[in-house]
Design an enzyme around this catalytic site. Structure first.
Site, mmCIF file in Angstrom:
data_model
loop_
_atom_site.group_PDB
_atom_site.id
_atom_site.type_symbol
_atom_site.label_atom_id
_atom_site.label_comp_id
_atom_site.label_asym_id
_atom_site.label_seq_id
_atom_site.Cartn_x
_atom_site.Cartn_y
_atom_site.Cartn_z
ATOM 1 N N TYR A 95 -41.181 -33.564 29.524
ATOM 2 C CA TYR A 95 -42.001 -34.556 28.834
ATOM 3 C C TYR A 95 -41.569 -34.733 27.386
ATOM 4 O O TYR A 95 -41.448 -35.854 26.890
ATOM 5 C CB TYR A 95 -43.470 -34.133 28.893
ATOM 6 C CG TYR A 95 -44.372 -35.109 28.227
ATOM 7 C CD1 TYR A 95 -44.715 -36.299 28.857
ATOM 8 C CD2 TYR A 95 -44.869 -34.869 26.954
ATOM 9 C CE1 TYR A 95 -45.538 -37.211 28.242
ATOM 10 C CE2 TYR A 95 -45.685 -35.768 26.336
ATOM 11 C CZ TYR A 95 -46.023 -36.939 26.972
ATOM 12 O OH TYR A 95 -46.830 -37.843 26.344
ATOM 13 N N GLU A 102 -37.169 -41.852 24.646
ATOM 14 C CA GLU A 102 -37.783 -43.173 24.508
ATOM 15 C C GLU A 102 -37.671 -43.651 23.069
ATOM 16 O O GLU A 102 -37.331 -44.805 22.814
ATOM 17 C CB GLU A 102 -39.254 -43.134 24.936
ATOM 18 C CG GLU A 102 -39.452 -43.081 26.417
ATOM 19 C CD GLU A 102 -40.921 -43.027 26.806
ATOM 20 O OE1 GLU A 102 -41.758 -43.606 26.087
ATOM 21 O OE2 GLU A 102 -41.224 -42.422 27.846
#
Length: 160
Positions: A95, A102
């Site tokens: 994560y 991103e």
């Protein structure tokens, strides 16, 4: 990958119907975030060949491979402690890497959508759309940080 990610909108209906036990707001934010990033990558051909995009898609798939088997076992009312432990233990580093990639993807996309001064004084629709996309991407970076925090808090609430 685009079709699979766009179909992730169905997850929202699964939560609303009670099939999946999750918080609608955080999942909505996650689905919208991923789809916006994917649309940005699709629109900008220069970004598609960047290694960070490949890593991003790989990490998204790993996260889903950690989540879906556990959820399937829970739906079948055969939860596995080992699967639960694996999901939440491996989820943390994947994560964090996913959130970082991103941000890097958006940061690398910014030079390709920088607003260009039109050569003529007349209004140019291409220049206008590049200006809006550039501002949207710059706004997206702090929203990404807020969304990641929301998902971490939501994840902690479900595990506790």
């Amino acid at each position: 990958m685009s079709l699979c990610q766009l179909l992730s909108i169905l997850e929202l209906f699964h939560i609303a119907d009670g099939i999946e036990r999750a918080r609608l707001f955080s999942r909505f934010f996650q689905v919208v975030e991923k789809n916006l990033l994917l649309i940005t990558v699709i629109m900008l051909e220069e970004i598609q060949s960047k290694p960070v995009v490949c890593v991003q898609l790989f990490l998204w798939n790993i996260m889903d491979l950690l989540r879906y088997p556990h959820e399937l076992l829970c739906l079948m009312e055969k939860p596995s402690i080992t699967m639960l432990w694996t999901r939440y233990t491996l989820w943390i580093p994947v994560y964090i890497l996913s959130a970082a990639t991103e941000g890097v993807t958006i940061y690398q996309a910014l030079p390709y959508v920088e607003p260009k001064v039109p050569e003529s004084s007349s209004s140019n629709s291409t220049g206008s759309s590049q200006l809006h996309l550039s501002f949207a991407l710059m706004f997206y970076l702090p929203v990404l940080a807020l969304g990641e925090t929301t998902k971490l808090v939501d994840r902690h609430a479900w595990v506790s």
